[in-house]
Design a protein around this motif. Structure first.
Motif, PDB file in Angstrom:
ATOM      1  N   LYS A  71       9.795  14.042   0.906  1.00 18.25           N
ATOM      2  CA  LYS A  71       9.223  12.691   0.977  1.00 18.25           C
ATOM      3  C   LYS A  71       7.841  12.788   1.578  1.00 18.25           C
ATOM      4  N   GLU A  72       6.991  11.900   1.165  1.00 20.56           N
ATOM      5  CA  GLU A  72       5.680  11.872   1.797  1.00 20.56           C
ATOM      6  C   GLU A  72       5.811  11.282   3.179  1.00 20.56           C
TER       7      GLU A  72
ATOM      8  N   LYS B 113       5.399   8.877   6.091  1.00 18.76           N
ATOM      9  CA  LYS B 113       5.153   7.442   6.076  1.00 18.76           C
ATOM     10  C   LYS B 113       3.912   7.142   6.909  1.00 18.76           C
TER      11      LYS B 113
ATOM     12  N   TYR C 298       3.413  15.755  -5.394  1.00 20.40           N
ATOM     13  CA  TYR C 298       4.142  17.014  -5.296  1.00 20.40           C
ATOM     14  C   TYR C 298       3.393  18.198  -5.896  1.00 20.40           C
TER      15      TYR C 298
ATOM     16  N   ILE D 244      12.096  15.248  -5.462  1.00 17.22           N
ATOM     17  CA  ILE D 244      12.463  14.031  -4.736  1.00 17.22           C
ATOM     18  C   ILE D 244      13.976  13.948  -4.510  1.00 17.22           C
ATOM     19  N   HIS D 245      14.740  14.151  -5.588  1.00 10.60           N
ATOM     20  CA  HIS D 245      16.178  13.888  -5.474  1.00 10.60           C
ATOM     21  C   HIS D 245      16.992  15.131  -5.159  1.00 10.60           C
TER      22      HIS D 245
END
Ligand code: SF4
Length: 876
Positions: free
Chosen positions: A471-472, A474, A779, A465-466
């Protein structure tokens, strides 16, 4: 030479692999189903789009064939991907595709943020999306109009042809064909051309057969689909000098010298027939005798089957080799075909012998040599032997020689190395270098508490993520975090509007304000999703009820408490109401913690200023001490730490912790066997809203939060005995224990921060009881975590009791024995350097996973003496 099977599907993969490994040229004689060729898919999805309401799945299937992209390359794939992301996030569906009216830039920011004007870059991106929409929609809309106008099959065929013609389908296929040819795929090059001819034939036939028929458009689409389904394209052997592989009923092997018949088992040779018609065999014969033309019956089919076998057995001029499997893929035993019995009877001197796909362990050298005819194949057989040897098994001299043969030949070394690496493959990630970690996360770490908790849950998830920024997609749907955002923003507004009068306001007034606030905020949620349909409007009504109910209960809290909100949605960070919390890391750098606190309540007592943190949750949440000690639940205590650290500057005096509490925002339904009086119902309801968390173990302070408290509190996780002391199950912490928690949380954050900076990205999710973060993690396709793989284990966390946690925190604090530990908790942030032995309460062993890796050392093996240098039968 020919290889003949009765059913091709079962042998296709094996034949392909074996022939490729041995470098034998072969031709698979089978007809290809073309339903999923881009041209078929283009026609089917275009018709589905225009006839069945422009569903976005159909539109995207059509778009992904790339037949609608402008031929000059203006519409690249990435532009389309952006369009797809927008459509999914904005919920574009049906008629909305055809007009740009409903298309608006997506709202950014949270529900509580005021909508901001889109900047120039976003405006330009959005305009580009609109152009892309037009380029895709225009040809489909033209097809829709033409089909609607056509009426007859001829008209619809013409409309479809016009659509294909304008989209340049023929020239696109021609280009694909040329590029396949240039890349050495003549078979696939031919299919593009054949299919175009097939589709044109199909349209011609439809016009010839029923051109003037008036049929509904969906029936026409069905006819086209059936036509495409039945199109089978045959491949022509690109050269004669190769082994022909085919099925008995299709392939004409012609004059071959040798034939290999595979899969001669009972039920396959001859194929077991099943009667599936309405008519019996006798009825068919009677109807046939009356002159009716009948499809082949069972008897005929059995005769045909025998003929096929006869032809397969007799076609080779020099040799026939027949084989049959001993078991199916589930290990169930199989019998040989009756033809094997016939062959044995006719030729009793024939020899039959078992042939294993892989060499058996106890096979002699002579047999083993048969598996070592070609290097590539030998290498595949060698690897399982080396694996078994690594696990303590034997490796015979012949396999050692084979290994050495590969090891000293430069042309085989890269393949040998790749295979050795695969043997030692462990699904784990080594730590990033410090430089990479700095470039990914910044040399000065700034992070939210949630991010810290995420790292503890699984370092790889944190990295995905970071670090990677994954990202999934939207999607246009209302999810739990959206509702959470709405609750927070709505309750914060209600609190601002009612201020200190919240406790005095009547429930009708509170409900009216809550309802209005939710109505004002609803359009900001997910591109106005709550206004998008009747269903969502109903959900909006339910959300309004939930917020109203929660606001009324919070009014009761305000009525009974001396604590009053002093801060709502309090940001801490560089531009926040409060400064960030800076915590020093063991390497001397620091981590900056930022965030937003839902609500801060304060009260004054003879102990000074008391502060409590309130967090609104859309699900029932508890503060579990073991989760705090493992680092999985840091949020509330960090928030409290921020407040205590900055209280003097913010509120004018130093403060003491009074508690951290979760308030569950919901609208419970009471279910009781008989009716309730309104007062009873209200009391029961209040209990359902009892807050969870931790309180200061001071009776006066607790009474300041619930002035009406007698015995067990309806509002708080605490209660009094008759003698005025607390009930044993009250959730309380003494002043000393609050200090212990505060320093433990800081230590944990420092450890996490250091691990992030050190590049820790291990695939190591925790397991606490039955809870793991993998359950709801998106993930997994990236990390490929598999608990059955021995390198992938959960980090099992213990579940110590409350007393044990307190004792261990106390021991840690004592062990720390640093003067900084005793620093005034109300002053500037503590700077703690955790000693190496200090981490029992910290989240985990953060060090990079140390794993035994097969070295991939390709020096030749010399013999048993070398291997046993460790004395355990293994190579060092
Ligand atoms: S699925 Fe589990 S192991 Fe994989 S990233 Fe998510 S939490 Fe980590």
């Amino acid at each position: 030479m020919a290889v003949v099977v009765r059913q091709s599907a079962e042998y296709n993969d094996a034949i392909h692999n074996v022939f490729t490994d041995y470098g034998i040229p072969f031709f698979m004689d089978q007809s290809k189903d073309v339903l999923h060729h881009p041209l078929s898919e283009f026609i089917r999805s275009a018709l589905e789009t225009v006839l069945y309401g422009w569903k976005h799945e159909a539109v995207f299937r059509c778009v992904k064939t790339e037949m609608l992209f402008p031929e000059d390359g203006r519409m690249d794939r990435e532009r389309y991907d952006r369009l797809e992301n927008y459509v999914l996030a904005a919920g574009i569906e049906g008629r909305q595709w055809k007009s740009p009216k409903g298309w608006k830039p997506l709202l950014r920011g949270g529900v509580e943020d005021e909508p901001a004007e889109a900047d120039a870059r976003r405006v330009a991106e959005f305009e580009d999306l609109l152009k892309a929409r037009k380029e895709l929609v225009s040809p489909l809309a033209r097809l829709e109009r033409a089909i609607a106008k056509a009426g007859t099959i001829r008209g619809m065929c013409e409309a479809l042809f016009d659509f294909l013609d304008r989209s340049g389908a023929a020239s696109r296929l021609e280009r694909r064909s040329e590029s396949d040819l240039a890349e050495g795929r003549p078979g696939s090059a031919r299919i593009h051309r054949q299919l175009w001819d097939g589709v044109m034939n199909l349209l011609d036939q439809l016009v010839e057969m029923a051109g003037e028929e008036e049929v509904p458009a969906d029936l026409f689409a069905g006819m086209v689909e059936t036509g495409l389904e039945s199109l089978k394209l045959s491949a022509v052997p690109p050269s004669l000098d190769q082994v022909v592989v085919g099925t008995m009923d299709r392939t004409r092997t012609g004059d071959v010298r040798f034939s290999f018949v595979l899969g001669a088992s009972d039920g396959v040779l001859p194929m077991r027939m099943q009667e599936d018609g309405v008519l019996t065999e006798r009825e068919r014969e009677s109807l046939g005798d009356l002159g009716l033309e009948m499809a082949p019956g069972m008897r005929r089919k059995l005769l045909d089957e025998r003929y096929l076998i006869y032809r397969a057995f007799l076609s080779p001029s020099e040799g026939l080799w027949v084989s049959w499997p001993l078991a199916d893929e589930e290990g169930k035993g199989l019998y040989p075909s009756e033809y094997v019995r016939h062959l044995r009877k006719l030729y009793p001197w024939l020899e039959s012998r078992p042939a294993a796909a892989f060499p058996e362990k106890d096979e002699g050298e002579r047999e083993l040599l048969e598996y070592m005819e070609l290097p590539q194949r030998t290498l595949s057989y060698l690897m399982p032997r080396i694996r078994s040897w690594m696990e303590g098994g034997e490796l015979s001299g012949l396999w050692r020689d084979a290994y050495n043969w590969f090891a000293v030949r430069p042309q085989w070394q890269s393949r040998l190395q790749a295979m050795l690496d695969s043997l030692s493959y462990a699904n784990q990630e080594a730590a990033l270098t410090r430089r990479t970690a700095d470039r990914l996360y910044g040399s000065r770490l700034t992070a939210s508490v949630t991010r810290m908790e995420r790292f503890v849950s699984c370092p790889f998830q944190h990295f995905a993520i970071h670090g990677l920024g994954l990202k999934e997609r939207k999607l246009y749907k209302l999810q739990a975090p959206d509702m959470g955002q709405l609750f927070h923003a709505a309750l914060s507004r209600v609190a601002t509007e009612l201020g200190e009068g919240w406790g005095r306001a009547g429930s009708e007034e509170i409900k009216a304000i809550s309802g209005r606030v939710v109505e004002e905020l609803s359009p900001r949620l997910q591109s106005e999703i709550l206004l998008s349909s009747g269903r969502y409007r109903y959900i909006a009504g339910k959300l309004k009820d939930i917020v109203s109910r929660a606001a009324v209960v919070l009014g009761e809290h305000a009525r009974r408490a001396e604590f009053q909100p002093v801060g709502l949605e309090v940001d801490f960070g560089p531009d926040g109401t409060l400064p960030p919390l800076d915590i020093e890391l063991p390497d001397g750098s620091s981590i900056r913690i930022i965030g937003r606190i839902d609500r801060v309540d304060a009260a004054r007592s003879d102990k000074g200023l008391l502060l409590r943190v309130l967090d609104y949750k859309s699900s029932a949440t508890q503060l579990r001490l073991e989760e705090v000690s493992h680092g999985l639940s840091l949020q509330m205590l960090t928030y409290l730490d921020v407040l205590l650290t900055h209280a003097e500057k913010w509120l004018g005096s130093a403060a003491q912790p009074a508690g951290v509490l979760y308030f569950h925002v919901h609208n419970p339904v009471l279910s009781v066997p008989s009716g309730l009086e309104p007062d009873e119902a209200a009391a029961m309801l209040l209990k359902r809203f009892k807050m969870r968390g931790l309180l200061l173990d001071d009776a006066d302070t607790v009474r300041m939060m619930d002035g009406a408290m007698e015995g067990r509190s309806d509002l708080l996780p605490a209660g009094f005995k008759k003698d005025g002391t607390f009930l044993s199950d009250s959730a309380l912490a003494s002043g000393r224990q609050w200090e212990l928690l505060r320093s433990s949380v800081r230590r944990t954050i420092a450890t996490i921060g250091q691990s992030v900076k050190d590049g820790e990205i291990a695939i190591r999710p925790y397991r606490l009881g039955s809870k793991t973060p993998c359950q709801f993690c998106s993930y997994r396709p990236v990390c490929q975590f598999d608990p059955l793989n021995e390198a992938n284990e959960y980090l099992k966390l213990g579940t110590p009791g409350k007393e044990e946690v307190w004792r261990s925190l106390e021991e840690l604090a004592e062990a720390q024995a640093e003067p900084a530990c005793a620093a005034d908790m109300n002053s500037e942030p503590l700077h703690m350097d955790p000693a190496p032995g200090d981490m029992q309460s910290a989240p985990r062993d953060m060090g990079p996973a140390s794993r035994d890796r097969v070295s991939g050392d390709m020096s030749p093996l010399k013999g048993t003496a070398d291997r046993d240098e460790n004395g355990d039968g293994r190579r060092s």
